[in-house]
Motif scaffolding. Structure first.
Motif, PDB file in Angstrom:
ATOM      1  N   SER A   1     177.926   9.446 -42.790  1.00 15.20           N
ATOM      2  CA  SER A   1     178.078   8.534 -41.519  1.00 15.20           C
ATOM      3  C   SER A   1     176.495   8.305 -40.994  1.00 15.20           C
ATOM      4  O   SER A   1     176.468   7.138 -40.368  1.00 15.20           O
ATOM      5  CB  SER A   1     178.814   9.734 -40.465  1.00 15.20           C
ATOM      6  N   HIS A   2     175.659   8.941 -41.398  1.00 18.16           N
ATOM      7  CA  HIS A   2     174.012   8.702 -40.952  1.00 18.16           C
ATOM      8  C   HIS A   2     173.671   7.170 -41.843  1.00 18.16           C
ATOM      9  O   HIS A   2     173.322   6.402 -41.030  1.00 18.16           O
ATOM     10  CB  HIS A   2     173.373   9.654 -41.538  1.00 18.16           C
TER      11      HIS A   2
ATOM     12  N   LYS B   1     176.025   4.203 -40.468  1.00 25.05           N
ATOM     13  CA  LYS B   1     175.557   3.959 -38.951  1.00 25.05           C
ATOM     14  C   LYS B   1     174.480   3.034 -38.868  1.00 25.05           C
ATOM     15  O   LYS B   1     174.499   1.859 -38.505  1.00 25.05           O
ATOM     16  CB  LYS B   1     175.409   5.067 -38.360  1.00 25.05           C
TER      17      LYS B   1
ATOM     18  N   LYS C   1     175.153  -0.408 -40.751  1.00 20.61           N
ATOM     19  CA  LYS C   1     176.199  -1.300 -39.761  1.00 20.61           C
ATOM     20  C   LYS C   1     175.308  -2.028 -38.672  1.00 20.61           C
ATOM     21  O   LYS C   1     175.439  -3.210 -38.549  1.00 20.61           O
ATOM     22  CB  LYS C   1     177.089  -0.403 -38.955  1.00 20.61           C
ATOM     23  N   ARG C   2     174.174  -1.160 -38.279  1.00 26.53           N
ATOM     24  CA  ARG C   2     173.449  -1.813 -37.273  1.00 26.53           C
ATOM     25  C   ARG C   2     172.301  -2.774 -37.998  1.00 26.53           C
ATOM     26  O   ARG C   2     172.080  -3.734 -37.302  1.00 26.53           O
ATOM     27  CB  ARG C   2     172.628  -0.595 -36.522  1.00 26.53           C
TER      28      ARG C   2
END
Length: 587
Positions: free
Chosen positions: A337-338, A341, A344-345
Motif C-alpha cells: 500500500s505504501h 499510494k 498513484k500520487r
C-alpha cells in the motif's frame, strides 16, 4: 631516438585512449600542441575560453568513465580552467589538466604572467605537481593519471614553457595499469541492515548516481521491499522510464509532492549511492540505512542507524541474500500500500504537469485565467518547450542543462528513458555549463544527438564558444529558455518576500547572433509554432540554436510549498507592482 617532454606526454595520452584535448593555444603550450598536431589519433579542440575547455573535458570523462584532458597556458590561461575543473572535482570524474608555466629559471621571480599553479589548484586537485626536469617523466605523468583515475578527481600537471622541448634520457614508455577495487561491507553489518529492513513496515529508497551501474539489483530490492524509489537528479539516467514501476521522481526544490510524501510517509529510509545534500528534505525521526563507497559520506546529511561502506551493486546483492519475509506476511509478500499510494500520487502529479505542458493550455478556461495573472504577454510556457523536446529528441540523446530554471524544466518534463544520458553542474551549480559540456559530449560522438538546455544567462556568459561549435562542425542542438531573466534568482528573491532586482537581462536575438556566426538560428515567439520549430531544429544538419521566448513569471512550485514561501511571494509581487507604478509615474 630520444623523445621530448611534450612528445612523451602526448604519446602517453594517445596510448591511454584519450581522443581529444580541449584548450586555448599559447606560448607555454606550444611544444605540446605541436606534438598533438603530429599525432594521428589525438585531436586538438581549440576553444574560445579555457573554462569551456575544462567543462568539455569533464563532460567527456563523465560520459566515457575515462580520463578527460584539457590545457591552459601560463598564468591567466590556467586560471580560466579553474571553474570547469571545480565542476569535474565535485562531479567525482577523472580529468587531467596540463597547465603552462613561466620558464624554469624565472619561477619565483614574479615573472610576467607567473602564477603559482601548485597553490592555485591546491583545493581542487587530488594531485598537482610542477615538472622541473625531463627525468621526472614518465613517472610523474603516471602518478598524475593514476590519482585522477583512482580517486576520480582532477590532476594538474604544470609544464614550464622551456621544458616541453627538452629531451629525456630514458625511452621507457608510460604505464597506467590500474584496476578499480570492488569493496563490500562486513557481513555482520549487512545482516543488521537486513534485519532493520525486514522489520520495517514502509520503506522508501532514495537512489543516487552511485547506484546506476546496479540498476537491476536495485529494482529487485525495491520489489522485495515494496518500496517507492525517490531519485536524485543524477539518478534520472538509468532509473526512469516505464521499465521502472517503483520510481516517483525527484525530491527537493525541483521535485514533486509524490516523492516528498514517499519520504515523509516512510518509517525506514534506504539511501543507495547518494549524497543528496539538502538536509531540510530528509524527514526526521526515521530509521536510516545508507550504502556508499565513501565512508565520509555516511551520516553527513542525515543521522544513520546503519552505514554500509561498499560498492552499491555488491552490497544490494548481499542484502537480497539476507532479507527474509516480513513478520506476519504470507509467502514473503509485503503489504504494497505504501508503494501504491506513492505511485498513484506520482501519476496524478504527472497528469497535471502534462496539462501545463500542452501548448494549447492557455486557450482553455483555466489557462486563460492563469495567463491573465502570470503570462499577460502570452509567451511560451517553459513546460511546453521542455515537453516538446522530450517528445522529439532521440531515445539515445545526451542532454546537458544549465543550472537554474532550465534544470527544473528538464527534471520535470524530460524522461531519461532508453539510452539517454544526462550531464549538468549538479554539485557545483555553476552557470554557463550546458553549452561547453554539450561541446565535449558531441566531440566524443558526432553521430549521437546532443541537446543542451541553456538558460539565457548561462548561454551569454560563455557565448564565444558558439564559434567552437561552428569551427569544429559539432551538430549540438542548443535549446535556449529565453525568459530575459536570471530565473532561479528571481524566484529565490520573490519566495523570500523581496522584489525582483538585478535579474533582468537585456538579451539580443540569440537566433540572429547564431546566424551571424554561421550557425542555424531559429527564434520562436508563438506557442502555435513551438512543435514545428523543435522538429526543424532537430532535423537540421550541423549546430542549431533554438531561441524560445518563454514566460519570465512561470513559477516552479516546490514539492513541499510552505506558508512562508507563499506569503513571501505575495509580498514580493505587491512590492514589484508598487515599484512598477512608481517608475511609471516618474517617466
Amino acid at each position: 631516438m630520444a623523445r621530448t617532454v611534450a612528445r612523451v606526454i602526448v604519446d602517453a595520452l594517445s596510448e591511454l585512449g584519450v581522443r581529444q584535448v580541449f584548450g586555448v593555444v599559447g606560448d607555454a603550450l606550444n611544444p605540446l600542441t605541436d606534438a598533438i598536431r603530429t599525432t594521428g589519433n589525438l585531436e586538438w579542440v581549440g576553444c574560445r575560453h579555457e573554462e569551456a575547455a575544462a567543462f568539455a573535458a569533464s563532460a567527456q570523462s563523465q560520459l566515457s568513465g575515462t580520463l578527460g584532458v584539457c590545457m591552459g597556458t601560463v598564468g591567466p590561461g590556467s586560471v580560466h580552467l579553474l571553474n570547469g575543473l571545480y565542476d569535474a572535482a565535485k562531479s567525482h570524474t577523472p580529468v587531467l589538466a596540463i597547465a603552462g608555466q613561466v620558464p624554469l629559471a624565472e619561477i619565483g621571480s614574479d615573472y610576467f604572467q607567473e602564477v603559482d599553479n601548485d597553490a592555485l589548484f591546491s583545493d581542487v586537485a587530488v594531485f598537482r605537481a610542477t615538472i622541473t626536469s625531463p627525468d621526472q617523466l614518465p613517472q610523474m605523468l603516471e602518478t598524475a593519471v593514476r590519482h585522477a583515475l583512482g580517486r576520480k578527481g582532477v590532476a594538474v600537471l604544470t609544464v614550464p614553457g622551456d621544458l616541453g622541448e627538452r629531451e629525456l634520457q630514458s625511452d621507457r614508455p608510460a604505464r597506467f595499469s590500474l584496476n578499480a577495487p570492488l569493496s563490500r561491507p562486513e557481513e555482520s553489518a549487512v545482516r543488521r541492515a537486513a534485519g532493520l529492513l525486514d522489520r520495517a513496515e514502509r520503506v522508501t529508497l532514495l537512489v543516487g548516481r552511485g547506484a546506476r551501474a546496479a540498476r537491476e539489483d536495485v529494482l529487485t530490492l525495491a520489489d522485495r521491499l515494496a518500496a517507492p524509489m525517490v531519485l536524485t537528479l543524477k539518478a534520472k539516467e538509468g532509473f526512469e522510464g516505464d521499465a521502472n514501476p517503483f520510481q516517483v521522481g525527484q525530491t527537493g526544490l525541483i521535485g514533486n509532492p509524490a516523492a516528498a510524501s514517499a519520504l515523509q510517509d516512510a518509517d525506514t529510509l534506504l539511501l543507495l549511492g547518494t549524497d543528496f545534500p539538502y538536509r531540510d528534505w530528509y524527514p526526521e525521526g526515521r530509521t536510516v540505512v545508507q550504502v556508499d563507497t565513501e565512508a565520509a559520506h555516511i551520516g553527513r546529511r542525515v543521522p544513520v542507524d546503519i552505514g554500509l561502506v561498499g560498492d552499491t551493486g555488491a552490497t544490494v546483492r548481499d542484502l537480497l541474500v539476507h532479507l527474509a519475509a516480513a513478520p506476519g506476511e504470507e509467502d514473503g509478500v509485503r503489504d504494497r500500500s505504501h508503494l501504491e499510494k506513492a505511485r498513484k500520487r506520482f501519476e496524478q502529479w504527472r497528469e497535471g504537469q502534462a496539462r501545463l505542458a500542452d501548448p494549447a493550455h492557455d486557450k482553455g478556461l483555466l489557462g486563460r485565467v492563469r495567463s491573465s495573472l502570470d503570462n499577460r504577454t502570452h509567451d511560451i510556457r517553459p513546460e511546453a518547450l521542455a515537453a516538446a523536446v522530450d517528445r522529439l529528441a532521440a531515445e539515445d540523446a545526451v542532454f546537458t542543462s544549465d543550472t537554474g530554471m532550465a534544470t527544473v524544466w528538464l527534471s520535470r518534463f524530460v524522461e531519461m528513458r532508453g539510452e539517454r544520458r544526462l550531464i549538468g553542474s549538479y554539485n557545483l551549480g555553476s552557470m554557463a555549463n550546458a553549452m561547453p559540456q554539450a561541446l565535449g559530449a558531441q566531440a566524443l560522438d558526432r553521430q549521437r544527438q546532443v541537446v543542451a538546455f541553456c538558460g539565457d544567462g548561462g548561454l551569454s556568459m560563455l557565448l564565444g564558444d558558439l564559434m567552437t561549435l561552428k569551427t569544429q562542425r559539432l551538430p549540438v542542438k542548443l535549446v535556449v529558455f529565453d525568459n530575459r531573466r536570471l530565473g532561479m534568482v528571481k524566484l529565490e528573491q520573490e519566495q523570500a518576500g523581496l522584489p525582483e532586482f538585478g535579474t533582468v537581462l537585456d538579451n539580443p536575438d540569440f537566433a540572429a547572433v547564431a546566424t551571424a556566426m554561421g550557425i542555424t538560428g531559429i527564434r520562436v515567439t508563438d506557442p502555435a509554432d513551438l512543435e514545428d520549430a523543435v522538429r526543424r531544429a532537430f532535423d537540421a544538419p550541423g549546430p542549431v540554436l533554438l531561441d524560445v521566448l518563454t514566460n519570465p513569471d512561470e513559477i516552479a512550485v516546490p514539492a513541499k510549498p510552505t506558508v512562508e514561501q507563499g506569503w513571501g511571494f505575495a509580498v514580493a509581487k505587491v512590492k514589484e507592482i508598487v515599484r512598477s507604478h512608481g517608475d511609471d509615474s516618474a517617466d
